[in-house]
Design a protein around this motif. Structure first.
Motif, PDB file in Angstrom:
ATOM      1  N   ARG A  63       0.854  -1.174   0.000  1.00 49.13           N
ATOM      2  CA  ARG A  63       0.000   0.000   0.000  1.00 49.13           C
ATOM      3  C   ARG A  63       0.899   1.236   0.000  1.00 49.13           C
ATOM      4  O   ARG A  63       2.032   1.199   0.472  1.00 49.13           O
ATOM      5  CB  ARG A  63      -0.940   0.009   1.196  1.00 49.13           C
ATOM      6  CG  ARG A  63      -0.256   0.158   2.524  1.00 49.13           C
ATOM      7  CD  ARG A  63      -1.236  -0.070   3.663  1.00 49.13           C
ATOM      8  NE  ARG A  63      -0.649   0.241   4.938  1.00 49.13           N
ATOM      9  CZ  ARG A  63       0.201  -0.536   5.587  1.00 49.13           C
ATOM     10  NH1 ARG A  63       0.589  -1.672   5.063  1.00 49.13           N
ATOM     11  NH2 ARG A  63       0.685  -0.185   6.758  1.00 49.13           N
ATOM     12  N   ASN A 110       1.943  -5.297   3.182  1.00 49.61           N
ATOM     13  CA  ASN A 110       0.846  -5.918   3.922  1.00 49.61           C
ATOM     14  C   ASN A 110       1.265  -7.331   4.310  1.00 49.61           C
ATOM     15  O   ASN A 110       2.175  -7.908   3.720  1.00 49.61           O
ATOM     16  CB  ASN A 110      -0.420  -5.956   3.068  1.00 49.61           C
ATOM     17  CG  ASN A 110      -0.964  -4.578   2.808  1.00 49.61           C
ATOM     18  OD1 ASN A 110      -0.753  -3.663   3.585  1.00 49.61           O
ATOM     19  ND2 ASN A 110      -1.665  -4.425   1.714  1.00 49.61           N
ATOM     20  N   TYR A 145      -4.382 -10.393   2.083  1.00 48.94           N
ATOM     21  CA  TYR A 145      -3.408  -9.777   2.988  1.00 48.94           C
ATOM     22  C   TYR A 145      -4.136  -9.014   4.079  1.00 48.94           C
ATOM     23  O   TYR A 145      -5.281  -8.582   3.910  1.00 48.94           O
ATOM     24  CB  TYR A 145      -2.522  -8.794   2.206  1.00 48.94           C
ATOM     25  CG  TYR A 145      -1.765  -9.431   1.079  1.00 48.94           C
ATOM     26  CD1 TYR A 145      -0.499  -9.951   1.274  1.00 48.94           C
ATOM     27  CD2 TYR A 145      -2.323  -9.535  -0.185  1.00 48.94           C
ATOM     28  CE1 TYR A 145       0.197 -10.548   0.235  1.00 48.94           C
ATOM     29  CE2 TYR A 145      -1.635 -10.127  -1.225  1.00 48.94           C
ATOM     30  CZ  TYR A 145      -0.377 -10.627  -1.009  1.00 48.94           C
ATOM     31  OH  TYR A 145       0.305 -11.225  -2.041  1.00 48.94           O
ATOM     32  N   ILE A 184      -3.821  -5.591   6.513  1.00 46.06           N
ATOM     33  CA  ILE A 184      -3.115  -4.333   6.737  1.00 46.06           C
ATOM     34  C   ILE A 184      -2.829  -4.263   8.230  1.00 46.06           C
ATOM     35  O   ILE A 184      -3.757  -4.261   9.040  1.00 46.06           O
ATOM     36  CB  ILE A 184      -3.966  -3.139   6.265  1.00 46.06           C
ATOM     37  CG1 ILE A 184      -4.179  -3.247   4.762  1.00 46.06           C
ATOM     38  CG2 ILE A 184      -3.296  -1.831   6.632  1.00 46.06           C
ATOM     39  CD1 ILE A 184      -5.075  -2.190   4.182  1.00 46.06           C
TER      40      ILE A 184
END
Length: 110
Positions: free
Chosen positions: A37, A51, A68, A70
Motif C-alpha cells: 500500500r 501488507n 493480505y 493491513i
C-alpha cells in the motif's frame, strides 16, 4: 466487549475483521487483496508499506485467492459497516498473525 465478525467497511471499501466494541465505534483490521500500500507524504512523494500475507483467504468460496492484512488497527463508527454479517473464518495458521496485530507486536511499517 469482545466480538469476532466480518463485515464490509463502506468507508474504506474493503472487508474488515471486527474484534472489539467501544460505544458506537468498532476496532477492526482491514483485509486487502494487494501486497503493498502507498501513503502520500507532505512533499508529494509516496512511501510503500508491505501488507501481511495470509495462509488462506477467510472466504471459504475463494480458498486459492491471495489475501493480505493491513497491520493497523482502525477505529470506525458502527454505521460505516454493512448490515450483512459475513460467515468467514481465519485459518488456524492465520489466527496467530491476527492475534499479534491486535496486541501491537507487528509494526505498521514492515
Amino acid at each position: 466487549m469482545a466480538i469476532s465478525e466480518f463485515r464490509y467497511n463502506k468507508r474504506k471499501k474493503h472487508y474488515s475483521y471486527i474484534f472489539a466494541r467501544k460505544g458506537d465505534y468498532r476496532k477492526n483490521i482491514i483485509i486487502s487483496s494487494k501486497s503493498k500500500r502507498k501513503k502520500k507524504r507532505k512533499d508529494g512523494t509516496y512511501k510503500e508499506y508491505n501488507n501481511i500475507p495470509l495462509y488462506k483467504h477467510p472466504n471459504p468460496n475463494k480458498p486459492n485467492e491471495k489475501s493480505y492484512l493491513i497491520p493497523k488497527i482502525e477505529t470506525t463508527h458502527k454505521d460505516s459497516f454493512g448490515r450483512k454479517l459475513i460467515s468467514w473464518k481465519f485459518h488456524n495458521n492465520d489466527k496467530r498473525i491476527v492475534k499479534r496485530i491486535k496486541k501491537g507486536k507487528i509494526k505498521k511499517s514492515l
